[in-house]
Scaffold this active site. Structure first.
Site, PDB file in Angstrom:
ATOM      1  N   LYS A 171      16.888  32.905  19.970  1.00 24.56           N
ATOM      2  CA  LYS A 171      17.736  34.040  19.596  1.00 24.56           C
ATOM      3  C   LYS A 171      18.133  34.764  20.882  1.00 24.56           C
ATOM      4  O   LYS A 171      17.364  35.522  21.461  1.00 24.56           O
ATOM      5  CB  LYS A 171      16.973  34.996  18.667  1.00 24.56           C
ATOM      6  CG  LYS A 171      17.611  36.378  18.493  1.00 24.56           C
ATOM      7  CD  LYS A 171      19.022  36.310  17.909  1.00 24.56           C
ATOM      8  CE  LYS A 171      19.590  37.721  17.695  1.00 24.56           C
ATOM      9  NZ  LYS A 171      20.011  38.370  18.977  1.00 24.56           N
ATOM     10  N   GLU A 246       6.982  39.700  27.697  1.00 24.43           N
ATOM     11  CA  GLU A 246       7.295  40.108  29.069  1.00 24.43           C
ATOM     12  C   GLU A 246       8.173  41.335  28.945  1.00 24.43           C
ATOM     13  O   GLU A 246       9.333  41.244  28.562  1.00 24.43           O
ATOM     14  CB  GLU A 246       7.996  38.973  29.818  1.00 24.43           C
ATOM     15  CG  GLU A 246       8.070  39.206  31.319  1.00 24.43           C
ATOM     16  CD  GLU A 246       9.423  39.706  31.767  1.00 24.43           C
ATOM     17  OE1 GLU A 246       9.515  40.922  32.067  1.00 24.43           O
ATOM     18  OE2 GLU A 246      10.359  38.916  31.824  1.00 24.43           O
ATOM     19  N   CYS A 280      13.914  43.086  35.787  1.00 24.76           N
ATOM     20  CA  CYS A 280      12.665  43.766  35.431  1.00 24.76           C
ATOM     21  C   CYS A 280      11.684  43.836  36.585  1.00 24.76           C
ATOM     22  O   CYS A 280      10.732  44.619  36.552  1.00 24.76           O
ATOM     23  CB  CYS A 280      12.026  43.083  34.228  1.00 24.76           C
ATOM     24  SG  CYS A 280      11.795  41.310  34.443  1.00 24.76           S
TER      25      CYS A 280
END
Length: 473
Positions: A171, A246, A280
């Site tokens: 997805k 994560e 990130c």
């Protein structure tokens, strides 16, 4: 161009309502994908569940063969994949090309790791008993991926799952699903059996909601915000689904007074401004010891001024657009707050034009009271705070709920070792602004996630440990 989903090896979604995907650099529509929901998720889960029976029984060598074929296809189509990525989310084309190679490295790595899943024999306490540990694939995996690394985050999840013998439903983010569609075209060319890898696009609420409540899905692997990760943890409790998460980061970058300043400047530039700061693990809080503070600020600012902002399709571009208006507003608010509280903007500090471009920005004399030092900015802004001692740098670095990545620059081995031992982060770059690699574990401490991706540890998330005790009477 109209793109479609891929479920059980078939094109799905031609008649569904469409979601537009826009190039953030130009706001032009570059493609559409079907706006699927729970029904399409159910079809994909059913296909993955059905194919798991046979895929899990294939040999490691067979699975490795499929993955190696897919790796070759990714690399031979890297220019097209990179262009799709840049058009859908704005990343400079040179960085997109680098991401394709990075994404392929996970497939290559796990093609080999498929053949390294070993069990164990345990010494028995009885002469007539044998004790063994078997490793088995966990089952159907749902992989929920973010927009900022739309290809690498797919392969980092899918490759170990497939290598372990699991089947997968992908997805992708609604912001950047087109590279996922192209990836599925290559999966078909690699002749993967139907249903082993499936793709659904559309409503996150409906699709992910079905993934979380459907008992056939045994594993969720997600990259995204900590806020969403916490929701998935709560939803997973109903069925005790296995999770790999994560999540958010707020990386400190510590530069001590014995650091090689030129190397540190290059390290911060590479870490901070890749993908316009929308990563990130990028440097979000820069702590520089007083003895080298002025030198670092001067040299770093001069390098930042040379960075070229523009459309990612231009080869000269170093920094592309932010992903959307919301991201631009957040970056602007963080800079404005720092100014109001006494920080100085050395270079940059404002929006470019009417779109979603923002100047690469350096801010000095920041402190912990400023929002930019408390929240992940996700933009091309580098705030620099002066520290007197390494103890102060450690305390400031750890003063966050996040623990994904950290960086330290020092030429003293003993000093670096002692500092890193006290840093509560899953990844540390020591004199290295770009530590990520397929063969190394990636993941965070505290509220930055659960589990690790990459390395041999990345296989563990998709394997069950089964203890077998054999009576030998």
């Amino acid at each position: 161009m109209d793109y479609v989903m891929n479920i059980n090896g078939e094109k799905v979604g031609e008649t569904l309502p469409k979601m537009e995907v826009r190039n953030p650099a130009t706001n032009e529509v570059v493609g559409t994908v079907p706006n699927g929901g729970a029904e399409e998720a159910q079809l994909a889960i059913k296909a993955a569940y059905h194919s798991f029976t046979t895929w899990s029984q294939t040999t490691a060598y067979e699975r490795a063969h499929y993955l190696k074929t897919l790796n070759d296809l990714l690399l031979s189509n890297k220019e097209e994949l990179a262009e799709i990525m840049t058009l859908e989310m704005g990343k400079p084309i040179s960085q997109s090309l680098g991401e394709v190679v990075y994404a392929a490295s996970f497939i290559e790595w796990y093609a080999e790791e498929a053949k390294r899943v070993y069990g164990e024999t345990i010494p028995s306490h009885l002469i007539n008993k044998r004790m063994q540990i078997w490793k088995k694939p966990v089952g159907v995996v749902a992989a929920i991926t973010p927009w900022n690394f739309p290809l690498a985050m797919i392969t980092r999840k899918v490759a170990p799952a497939i290598a372990a013998g699991c089947t997968v439903i992908i997805k992708p983010s609604k912001e950047s699903p087109l590279s996922a569609v192209k990836f599925m075209e290559l999966v078909d060319k690699a002749n993967f059996p139907k249903g082993v890898i499936n793709l659904v696009t559309g409503s996150s609420q409906e699709i992910v909601g079905e993934m979380m409540k459907n008992e056939k899905v045994r594993k969720i692997t997600f990259t995204g915000s900590t806020e969403v990760g916490k929701i998935l943890i709560k939803q997973s409790a109903e069925q005790v689904k296995r999770l790999s998460l994560e999540l958010g980061g707020h990386a400190p970058f510590i530069i001590l007074d014995d650091a090689n300043i030129d190397r540190a400047v290059d390290g911060v530039v590479a870490s901070k401004f890749r993908n316009a700061g929308q990563t990130c693990v990028c440097a979000n809080r820069i702590y520089v010891q007083a003895g080298v503070y002025e030198e670092f600020v001067e040299k770093f600012s001069e390098q930042v001024k040379k960075l070229i902002v523009g459309d990612g399709m231009e080869k000269s571009t170093d920094i592309g657009p932010l992903i959307n208006k919301e991201a631009l507003i957040k970056v602007s608010d963080h800079v404005d707050d720092a100014r109001e509280k006494g920080a100085t903007v050395v270079t940059g500090g404002k929006q470019i034009g009417e779109g979603v471009f923002y100047e690469p920005t350096v801010i000095r004399d920041v402190n912990r009271s400023m929002v930019i030092m408390q929240e992940e900015t996700f933009g091309p802004v580098a705030p620099i705070q002066k520290v007197e001692t390494e103890e102060e740098a450690i305390e400031l670095a750890n003063s966050t709920e996040y623990g994904l990545a950290a960086y330290i620059f020092t030429e003293n081995v003993a000093r670096g070792t002692k500092v890193i031992e006290q840093l509560d982060f899953g990844i540390v770059g020591w004199n290295d602004g770009m530590p990520s690699a397929a063969q190394a574990p990636f993941g965070g401490m505290k509220e930055s996630g659960i589990g690790r991706e990459g390395g041999h540890e990345g296989m563990d998330a998709f394997l069950e440990t089964q203890y077998v005790s054999i009576g030998m009477d």
